[in-house]
Design a protein around this motif. Structure first.
Motif, PDB file in Angstrom:
ATOM      1  N   PHE A   1      -6.454   0.127   4.165  1.00  0.00           N
ATOM      2  CA  PHE A   1      -6.887  -0.505   2.921  1.00  0.00           C
ATOM      3  C   PHE A   1      -8.190   0.102   2.413  1.00  0.00           C
ATOM      4  O   PHE A   1      -8.385   0.224   1.197  1.00  0.00           O
ATOM      5  N   TYR A  47      -7.392   3.126   0.541  1.00  0.00           N
ATOM      6  CA  TYR A  47      -6.780   2.724  -0.725  1.00  0.00           C
ATOM      7  C   TYR A  47      -7.865   2.399  -1.763  1.00  0.00           C
ATOM      8  O   TYR A  47      -7.767   2.801  -2.928  1.00  0.00           O
ATOM      9  N   LYS A  48      -8.933   1.689  -1.326  1.00  0.00           N
ATOM     10  CA  LYS A  48     -10.023   1.342  -2.241  1.00  0.00           C
ATOM     11  C   LYS A  48     -10.880   2.560  -2.560  1.00  0.00           C
ATOM     12  O   LYS A  48     -11.363   2.708  -3.686  1.00  0.00           O
ATOM     13  N   LEU A  96       0.839  -1.194   0.000  1.00  0.00           N
ATOM     14  CA  LEU A  96       0.000   0.000   0.000  1.00  0.00           C
ATOM     15  C   LEU A  96       0.875   1.246   0.000  1.00  0.00           C
ATOM     16  O   LEU A  96       2.008   1.223   0.485  1.00  0.00           O
ATOM     17  N   PRO A  97       0.373   2.367  -0.540  1.00  0.00           N
ATOM     18  CA  PRO A  97       1.147   3.615  -0.512  1.00  0.00           C
ATOM     19  C   PRO A  97       1.430   4.070   0.923  1.00  0.00           C
ATOM     20  O   PRO A  97       0.657   3.786   1.843  1.00  0.00           O
ATOM     21  N   LEU A 139      -6.860   3.618  -5.767  1.00  0.00           N
ATOM     22  CA  LEU A 139      -5.420   3.554  -6.010  1.00  0.00           C
ATOM     23  C   LEU A 139      -4.997   2.218  -6.599  1.00  0.00           C
ATOM     24  O   LEU A 139      -3.837   2.051  -6.988  1.00  0.00           O
ATOM     25  N   GLY A 140      -5.925   1.255  -6.668  1.00  0.00           N
ATOM     26  CA  GLY A 140      -5.605  -0.019  -7.290  1.00  0.00           C
ATOM     27  C   GLY A 140      -5.840  -0.021  -8.786  1.00  0.00           C
ATOM     28  O   GLY A 140      -5.473  -0.978  -9.473  1.00  0.00           O
ATOM     29  N   GLY A 159      -4.317   5.210  -9.638  1.00  0.00           N
ATOM     30  CA  GLY A 159      -5.341   6.091  -9.090  1.00  0.00           C
ATOM     31  C   GLY A 159      -5.673   7.247 -10.009  1.00  0.00           C
ATOM     32  O   GLY A 159      -4.831   7.757 -10.748  1.00  0.00           O
TER      33      GLY A 159
END
Length: 480
Positions: free
Chosen positions: A373, A376-377, A362-363, A381-382, A397
């Motif tokens: 997470f 992130y979703k 993860l960033p 960003l995925g 992203g």
């Protein structure tokens, strides 16, 4: 204590402690590039100390003056007990004359007291352009473009072509300026090995280069250096019989024929009654002159081989240098300063932070830890967004994708295509689409046609946006 055997024992002990210091140093894994270089320099200094001690130890073992053998005989003969008590007495006298003397533990002898000073010393080895991990060939680029009969190229192209010696004319290679240029370039790479990779075995690399050069030179397969039997026909016609000299340039040869030295040699040859030279004798003279010419060329060709071999070994640093130069060319002054600050922050974080457990890759957030997470979703960003104009670079992203249209990589790609990076091309990622839109904009009427003076945007150091004409006018008036 002047005992040779004691001095030998002490040297063996020092070598062993230095080896232990090297092991302790290598057990610590560096976290940043700068830290790795400092560690290698420290280990290299330890190795130099071992070499110094080993050299002195070998001199004691060689025992050229026989003093070591004499000492061994004195402690193993009939008077061994008297010799023992005499040495014991000298030790007691020494401690009686120097009571309460402070003894520093041997383990502290090789401990680095001032790490900042050590880092400053190594930092002074690098120039600002090198920044611990790049090349700085600006001086040699200037020397290159000032050579005769070479292409005037910019610094970025020079980084691609500085080891392409086969493109340089032979007449240029035989000049003093060229000899100084390649010798300086060779010395630079050798010094770069010493400061950027001090533990690299450059002597072994030089042996490999020399062996490959010797084989290629004898076979006549070295790029840009023909063998004797493969020389150009023009060179064979530029031979002066009177002076027994081979020339490489027709202009120089013709100038030589009008010189006093040639006329004197020709007159001496005629007075000696030598009017004609046989074919066999002429061929032998030519062959001898060509051998001398090859001997003059050989050191230059060997230096070129050194540079070519060093460049292949340092190919990764060369590519990083080219990428760094490209990046700096598209940054303005404010962006350049911010970029330097970002690099320093990243390097300091690499040095200070421990290894973070991040199996999902993860960033990293502002706190130096992987972001949650769910965040992130949420930001997508995925999702991957490729851009062909940026060399098929993938942006993770939507936010990073939208931002990249005004960043240096996309701007450089648009410049390579010959298309201005304006708002019209936002969201355009394919080269074919960019060309199609550019042709469509140019095909419109004059009122709707793209005008760089009014539509191309410029940004000053404070973030104010102007069109090209307004920006240039304000800059000329000194208002920016």
């Amino acid at each position: 204590m002047n005992s040779i055997l004691e001095q030998q024992r002490h040297l063996h002990e020092e070598i062993e402690r230095i080896e232990n210091a090297i092991v302790d140093e290598l057990l610590e894994k560096p976290k940043a590039h700068k830290e790795k270089i400092i560690q290698e320099h420290r280990v290299n200094n330890y190795l130099n100390l071992i070499q110094e001690r080993s050299k002195l130890l070998k001199e004691y073992y060689d025992d050229r003056d026989g003093s070591r053998k004499k000492e061994i005989n004195s402690i193993s003969g009939a008077q061994e007990f008297s010799e023992f008590y005499q040495r014991l007495k000298s030790i007691k006298d020494h401690h009686r004359r120097n009571p309460n003397q402070i003894v520093e533990p041997m383990e502290l002898e090789f401990k680095i007291d001032n790490v900042e000073r050590e880092e400053a010393i190594i930092d002074n080895m690098f120039t600002g352009e090198e920044a611990w991990k790049y090349f700085d060939l600006h001086i040699y680029h200037e020397q290159y473009i000032n050579l005769k009969n070479v292409e005037n190229i910019n610094y970025l192209n020079y980084l691609d072509k500085y080891d392409k010696f086969e493109t340089i004319p032979m007449a240029t290679k035989m000049t003093q300026n060229y000899s100084e240029y390649i010798n300086g370039l060779k010395n630079y790479f050798e010094e770069y090995f010493n400061k950027a990779q001090p533990l690299y075995n450059i002597e072994e690399l030089q042996k490999i280069i020399e062996n490959e050069f010797k084989e290629a030179w004898e076979e006549g397969t070295l790029p840009g250096w023909p063998k004797e039997d493969k020389m150009e026909d023009d060179e064979n016609d530029l031979f002066c019989v009177a002076c027994k000299k081979q020339f490489q340039n027709k202009t120089v040869y013709e100038y030589h024929l009008n010189g006093k030295k040639h006329k004197k040699a020709a007159s001496k040859m005629m007075n000696a009654g030598v009017m004609e030279v046989g074919n066999t004798q002429l061929e032998n003279m030519k062959k001898e002159a060509q051998n001398k010419l090859l001997e003059r060329r050989k050191p230059i060709a060997l230096t070129e081989s050194y540079i070519r071999g060093y460049s292949e070994t340092l190919a990764g640093i060369r590519e990083d240098t080219k990428a760094n130069v490209e990046r700096k060319q598209v940054l303005n002054e404010k962006e350049f300063d911010e970029d330097i600050e970002d690099i320093e922050i990243v390097e300091s974080e690499e040095e200070e932070d421990d290894k973070i457990y991040n199996p999902l890759k993860l960033p990293i957030g502002f706190d130096g830890k992987p972001i949650p997470f769910w965040l992130y979703k949420l930001h997508g960003l995925g999702e991957k967004y490729p851009c062909e104009i940026c060399g098929n670079y993938i942006y993770m992203g939507r936010k990073a994708f939208d931002r990249h249209f005004q960043e240096w990589r996309h701007a450089h790609g648009m410049r390579c295509l010959g298309i201005p990076n304006t708002r019209h091309f936002h969201e355009i990622t394919l080269i074919e689409d960019a060309y199609t839109l550019w042709e469509k904009l140019k095909s419109k009427n004059n009122s709707q046609q793209f005008k760089s003076d009014t539509m191309e945007e410029y940004e000053d150091s404070e973030g104010n946006v102007f069109n090209k004409k307004t920006y240039q006018d304000l800059k000329k008036q000194g208002l920016l």
